[in-house]
Structures are given as C-alpha cells and as structure tokens.
Design an enzyme around this catalytic site. Structure first.
Site, short mmCIF file in Angstrom:
data_model
loop_
_atom_site.label_atom_id
_atom_site.label_comp_id
_atom_site.label_asym_id
_atom_site.label_seq_id
_atom_site.Cartn_x
_atom_site.Cartn_y
_atom_site.Cartn_z
N CYS A 242 -7.73 48.31 88.31
CA CYS A 242 -6.42 49.38 88.60
C CYS A 242 -6.21 50.33 87.25
CB CYS A 242 -5.17 48.77 89.13
SG CYS A 242 -3.96 49.99 89.38
N CYS B 132 -5.23 52.78 92.95
CA CYS B 132 -6.66 52.16 93.19
C CYS B 132 -6.62 51.73 94.64
CB CYS B 132 -6.68 50.96 92.32
SG CYS B 132 -5.69 49.50 92.76
N GLU C 45 46.48 54.58 78.03
CA GLU C 45 45.30 53.94 77.24
C GLU C 45 43.62 54.23 78.06
OE1 GLU C 45 46.26 49.65 77.30
OE2 GLU C 45 48.07 50.00 75.92
N LYS D 238 41.57 56.08 87.99
CA LYS D 238 40.19 56.12 87.86
C LYS D 238 39.56 57.45 87.90
CE LYS D 238 38.10 52.57 89.41
NZ LYS D 238 37.76 51.16 89.26
N TYR E 78 44.06 45.02 74.48
CA TYR E 78 45.18 45.66 75.32
C TYR E 78 46.35 45.04 75.72
CZ TYR E 78 41.94 45.01 79.14
OH TYR E 78 41.17 44.20 79.99
N LEU F 196 45.23 45.76 88.32
CA LEU F 196 46.05 46.91 88.35
C LEU F 196 45.80 47.91 89.82
CD1 LEU F 196 45.44 48.29 84.84
CD2 LEU F 196 47.47 47.04 85.73
N LYS G 205 40.92 53.05 80.01
CA LYS G 205 40.47 52.08 80.75
C LYS G 205 39.05 51.65 80.52
CE LYS G 205 40.75 50.47 85.55
NZ LYS G 205 39.65 49.50 85.37
N CYS H 84 -1.68 50.47 96.67
CA CYS H 84 -1.26 51.18 95.34
C CYS H 84 -1.77 52.47 95.28
CB CYS H 84 -2.47 50.23 94.19
SG CYS H 84 -2.07 50.98 92.46
N ASP I 188 35.53 50.05 80.55
CA ASP I 188 34.58 49.51 81.66
C ASP I 188 33.85 48.35 81.21
OD1 ASP I 188 33.86 49.52 84.40
OD2 ASP I 188 32.48 51.23 84.20
N CYS J 138 0.75 45.62 92.34
CA CYS J 138 -0.78 45.98 92.64
C CYS J 138 -1.38 44.83 91.96
CB CYS J 138 -1.13 47.01 91.94
SG CYS J 138 -2.95 47.34 92.28
#
Ligand code: IVH
Length: 671
Positions: A431, A410, A113, A313, A226, A84, A115, A407, A117, A425
C-alpha cells in the site's frame, strides 16, 4: 563535611531552589539564570544521592517523578467537594443575585474568577509541606494522587519560608493542561497511531491518573488554586485569603476581579468571552462568588451546590457548515483517519475547511448523512471537531454515510481489531502511503535523522528506487543527481547524510523501524532491557511485558514484527549496512542511569574526536535524565559544542545568554 553540615547544606539548597521554583513557575519572575539554578539543583541531587538518610519526599529534586507503579488509594474529604450551579444566560445570573439579596441585607461584593477547564484537586498542607493531594472523586472521597501531583512544578511542595501560613489547611484548585503541552502530547500520540485526545480537560484528568509519576511529569501540567479551606480562615474575605495563599507560594489567578453588582459581573463575562482565545489554557466560563465568608455561611448550601456561588458557562464557539465529502487518509501504520471536507467557514478567528472525524464510531454516533450540514466547535487551539448534525437542514431521502470497507488507495479489505477504535489497511507491503509513510518516519530527525523531506521520499519511491528503508543504504549519488530537484552537490549531501545515520544509537534505530505502537519512549525502554537486536528478536511477549511502561498491545506488536519474514529480511540488510543494533560502550558503561541532568535541556553540536562521539554524548544526556533538543530556544540550558559547531545554534545561544560548554565541562556536570 560532617553529617550536620551536610544536612544544613541540603536544607539550604532545598529552600533556595523552592524559592527559585516559586519565582519561576508561580510569579513568572525568575531572578537567577537557568544555569545557576541547574548547578544548584545538580549539587542538591548529588548530596541527596550520597546521603539517602536525609531523603525528603518534598525535596525539589522529586519534581521529576519516579518510575514506580502507583496504586491509588481512596481518601475521604474532610470537607465535601461540591460542584457549582451552572447557567448560560444573564437572566439566571440576575435571579442568582436577587436570591442572595433576599437572604441577606449586609453589604457584599462578588469575586469574578476564570473557570479553569481542567480537573479539580484538593491539596492538604501541614507545617508548610504538601502532605496529600486528592481528586474530587464522588465529592465525598477521591483518589490519593499525591505522588503524581508532586511532579507539577507550580504546586509548592514546601511553602515560602518567610510567609505566615496556617499549620494545617486544605486548598483547592484546578489542574490543567496548557495548550502547548496538549498540542505536543497529541503530536506524540499521532506519531504512534493513537487517537488524539479530544480536549485539554480530558488530557489533564487522564495525565493525573497515570500510574507512573515520571510520565505525569512529562505531561507539562499546571495548577491554579481558588478555594482555601480550614476551620478558621485568616480573613473574612475570599479575595484576601487567596492573596495570602499567593504569598505562601500558590499560583492564584491574576485575572480575578471584584464586582459591586451584577452588571459589573456581566461586563467581566463579556470581556473574557472574547479574550479567552488569547489565554494559553482553556477556560469554560466564569465563576461568580460572594466574597464575604460570613455571608457565605449565612447563605449556606443546597444538597449539591453552594448558594453563594454560580458558574456562568460560555457557549462553545460553534458554527455550522455543509459537509462536502469525507477523505480517508492512510497513515504509515495503515491506520485510516476519516477527515471531513467542509464549505470554508469562519470559526474563532480562523477559516475552517476540514475537521477530523477520528474513526467509524464517531461517524456512526453523529449519524452523518450525505449532504448534511454540521456544527463545528473549537476551543483553544484544538483541531475543530464536528459536534452534531443540523437535522433541520437534512435533505430529503439523504442516505447515511457508511464507513469504507476497502483501503481508498490500494483497495485491500480493511481490518478492525477487537477493542480498537480504528480500521486499518493490512496491506503494509504494497500500500503506497504505508510504504512511503514508513520510510518518511525512518528518516525523521527523532529517528535516523537523514536529511530529506517527504517529497524526496515520494519521488524516490515513484522512481522505483526505494521500497523500504533498507533500500536507502544502497542508493548511489549519481542515481540521485539525475533526479529532478537534485544537483550533484545535493545528491552527494543526501548520500552522506544516509551514511552518517549508521551512527544513530540503537534505541533510535528501534524507533525508526516503525513497529506499530513503538514510540520514542517505548523504543528507549526496549533498548534498555534488550541490549541487542538478537535478544529483542528472541524475546517472548511475557519478557517484553516485564518492562514497566510497556503494555500488551506494544508487546504483541513487537513480537509479531519479528515473526514476519519481510521485516527480518529488511532488518538483516540494515544490520549489514552497519546500523547500530546494540547498546554502545557508553550505554553499557553508564548503565546505572542517573538523574544528574533531570529537567535540563541540552543540545550537542559540532564534531568531536571520533564520529561516534557525538551520539555517545547525546546518549549520555538521555541516560542521565536530560532532554535532547534539536534547536536552541529559551528552554535550552546548555549547548555542548565540539569543533565547528552550528553557527546559527551558537549565535542563538549567545543571544539568549545560554551557556555554551565544551565536552570536558559537560563531563564535569556528570561527575
Ligand atoms: S469554586 C463549591 N472556582 O468548576 C465549589 N471552581 O463546576 C467550589 N472550577 O468543581 C468550586 N474554576 O473543578 C471554583 N475559579 C474556580 C473554578 C472552579 C474551575 C471547577 C471546579 C469545580 C467546577 C464546578
């Protein structure tokens, strides 16, 4: 019963169950109890498995999907699947309207209608049966995903018997993933250290292309239709045609409205722009269509889009806010997740303070700098995400944010495996968040079901009492009773709960070990193929890969786990503590798995003849295709109650009218 009688009985049951499905999934108005439905379904499953000559791909029992791998073949669309024209403003809508009015002077109205998603699908029906489901593809040809689509419960496999539907037609619509399914899926992904899916649309499209229809069945997809397509349509009105389609058995949105003029269209748009946050699925706009088919024909198409329809939209709900800092969280598998801390800001009804950044690539692609102001978006119930930087607000001399290389807890050098988005890590032995994270995972309900929370594990770790899951089995009540938050009784209960966990079945123990990428499903598959831990320990990567739903990453991770001496040492201590490291008798006896409980949710509560019996019954539920729940809700089909069942469970079941059955009645269901 003679063969003819059996055939009649099967057909009657299919018809009955199709009507029930329609009332439940399409109309949301069931008129029989789940119990009656389940009994009929079980009856049909039994008859079908005993009489394979009457097999039918469109039987309602096929909704659960199968485990075969599919290869999608390409199918040409009879009518091309166009898209569309899009617009984001009222001016364009007014232009669209006046263009049409210039091309026709006949009276017409618009259908407004939602739309949806999701991902578009074209369904073909012949003599009332679904024969093909094809994705949009390139608009000319798409993928044949019929087997996957058959698992979507709101898509009729057989149309309502009493309806007068055409012999052959195509109907198009949108397959979508409702928020509830999406959130559940992302929780599962997070649990196994996978990046969460960004939105419901991607999740729906991904699910539909899964090469395993049983997995698709578990994703909880839905579908709204639809667009009816055939050489000669039943009426000249799109609205009426869709109402007819509804009466044949399709799910058609209740929210379509007729509009006489463009200002009514704009009212509809404004209403849904506010109201969409209350829908259980995502919509990304409104589609406006000329209702009258003869006028549509007159208006025709441009190269890519129809002149008789346009999509308005919605602008995504978006706000901007300054970025304060980035936290780097360390998960139990060592995966690092960067999370942005933001100045608190209102967005779509909530206050947002944090937004996930997922991984280093995302930070890089956003080109984030210290002190940046960022835009945040949110759709449905999804975690807010940073979409872009407000460049105009960038501070002079701002420096780019570089991803950490050590990290944050640690200090170990982070690792990034080729082909993976995340850093992790590698110091899993020392750790702290990884150590406690693994033990927390070990005790969770779906794993060893030991009765304690995260704070207790952290406390025990900080007190030097536990360093790995095996240490739990050496704990003694007096040690625990001395700790803050504990008293003698609670300490005793905690130790008892640890000891009871030795009955937890093998597959859940495998899951509890916290092997990277091994989620609940993979653990079940591993336990099924390798009957005991010794077999699994000595399995090669190739042997592990022989399991249908296990890929290279899982296979390698499992193989490596058993090649690590610390893991083996811990494993040996767990074996010594008496945990289940082989399939129990029940599992072996029930090896030929059935689908007798497919689609049913059950709870086992109370005590039974032996302490192991409860886990055996729980295993039987799963082996026979049922789903175990931990608490009673509207979806529960049966509560299997032993001695002294949980009072709250029984009360809730009684309140919701859920059938409470004994062990014997449960076994009867399986016969
Ligand atoms: S009608 C000729 N109606 O939006 C095109 N499409 O941007 C006919 N979509 O490909 C499509 N909700 O996947 C139509 N109520 C609705 C829709 C809808 C979602 C999707 C569809 C289409 C895309 C176009």
């Amino acid at each position: 019963m003679g063969k003819q009688e059996i055939k009649d009985k099967i057909e009657k049951l299919r018809e009955f169950l199709n009507t029930c499905n329609y009332k439940y999934y399409v109309l949301s108005q069931p008129d029989i109890s789940d119990y009656e439905y389940d009994i009929k379904m079980a009856e049909l499953q039994k008859l079908e498995s005993e009489n394979p000559e009457f097999d039918d791909q469109n039987s309602p029992t096929k909704r659960v999907g199968d485990d075969r791998n599919l290869e999608f073949s390409q199918v040409a669309h009879k009518y091309p699947m166009l898209s569309l024209g899009n617009t984001y403003n009222e001016g364009d809508l007014k232009e669209f309207d006046s263009r049409i009015r210039k091309l026709t002077d006949k009276p017409f109205f618009y259908d407004c209608e939602l739309k949806f998603d999701g991902t578009s699908i074209s369904l073909t029906y012949q003599n009332g049966k679904l024969i093909r489901a094809v994705t949009r593809g390139d608009g000319q040809k798409g993928d044949d995903v019929t087997n996957n689509v058959r698992t979507i419960k709101s898509i009729p496999l057989t149309l309502n018997k009493d309806a007068k539907y055409p012999d052959f037609f195509e109907i198009r619509g949108e397959i979508l993933m409702p928020h509830s399914s999406f959130n559940r899926l992302n929780e599962e992904r997070a649990e196994i250290g996978e990046t969460p899916l960004a939105n419901c649309r991607n999740a729906a499209a991904g699910a539909l292309k899964t090469q395993n229809s049983a997995a698709v069945s578990r994703r909880g997809l839905d579908c709204y239709l639809y667009y009816l397509m055939m050489d000669s349509l039943p009426t000249n009105s799109h609205f009426q045609n869709m109402q007819l389609a509804k009466s044949w058995g399709f799910k058609v949105s209740e929210n379509t409205t007729k509009a006489e003029n463009i200002s009514q269209v704009i009212d509809f748009i404004e209403y849904w722009n506010k109201e969409r946050k209350n829908l259980p699925y995502d919509i990304d706009g409104i589609v406006i269509k000329v209702d009258q088919m003869d006028i549509r024909e007159q208006l025709g198409f441009t190269a890519k889009t129809p002149r008789w329809a346009i999509a308005y939209k919605f602008k995504a709900d978006e706000v901007s806010s300054p970025l304060i800092s980035i936290d780097y969280q360390v998960g139990r598998t060592g995966v690092i997740t960067p999370v942005a801390n933001l100045e608190p800001v209102h967005l779509a009804g909530t206050i947002v303070k944090r937004a996930t950044l997922h991984n280093a690539d995302i930070i890089k692609s956003l080109d984030l700098h210290y002190g940046d102001t960022v835009f945040i978006e949110k759709g449905g119930e999804i975690i807010p995400k940073i979409t872009r930087v407000d460049i105009e607000k960038r501070l002079q001399n701002a420096t780019p944010i570089n991803y950490i290389d050590k990290c944050p807890v640690c200090g170990a050098e982070l690792v990034r495996n080729p082909g993976e988005a995340g850093h992790y890590c590698p110091n899993y032995l020392h750790c702290p968040p990884q150590i406690t994270g693994k033990i927390i995972h070990f005790v969770t309900r779906k794993a060893m079901n030991i009765n304690c929370g995260e704070a207790t594990i952290e406390l025990l770790y900080n007190q030097g009492l536990i360093k790995n899951p095996a240490d739990l089995y050496d704990l003694k009540a007096p040690q625990i009773a001395r700790l803050e938050r504990f008293a003698e009784k609670s300490a005793k209960n905690f130790i008892e709960s640890i000891h009871n966990s030795v009955e937890v079945p093998y597959s859940r123990v495998l899951y509890a070990l916290g092997i990277r990428y091994v989620g609940e499903q993979a653990a079940k598959s591993l336990a099924k193929k390798f009957k005991n831990i010794e077999q699994l320990k000595s399995a090669t990567i190739e042997q592990i890969l022989e399991i249908n739903d296990i890929g290279q990453a899982i296979a390698e991770s499992v193989f490596q786990w058993f090649r690590n001496s610390e893991n083996i040492e811990m494993l040996n201590r767990l074996i010594k503590a008496g945990l289940q490291f082989q399939n129990s008798e029940t599992e072996v006896v029930n090896e030929e798995k059935s689908q007798k409980l497919a689609g049913l949710n059950l709870i086992v509560t109370g005590s039974f003849a032996t302490p192991q019996r409860r886990s055996e019954l729980e295993q039987m539920v799963e082996i026979n295709g049922g789903k175990l729940q931990s608490s009673v809700n509207a979806k529960t089909n049966f509560v299997v109650a032993g001695d002294k069942p949980g009072t709250s469970k029984i009360q809730k079941a009684e309140k919701l009218g859920i059938k409470i059955i004994s062990e014997q009645e449960f076994l009867k269901l399986l016969q």
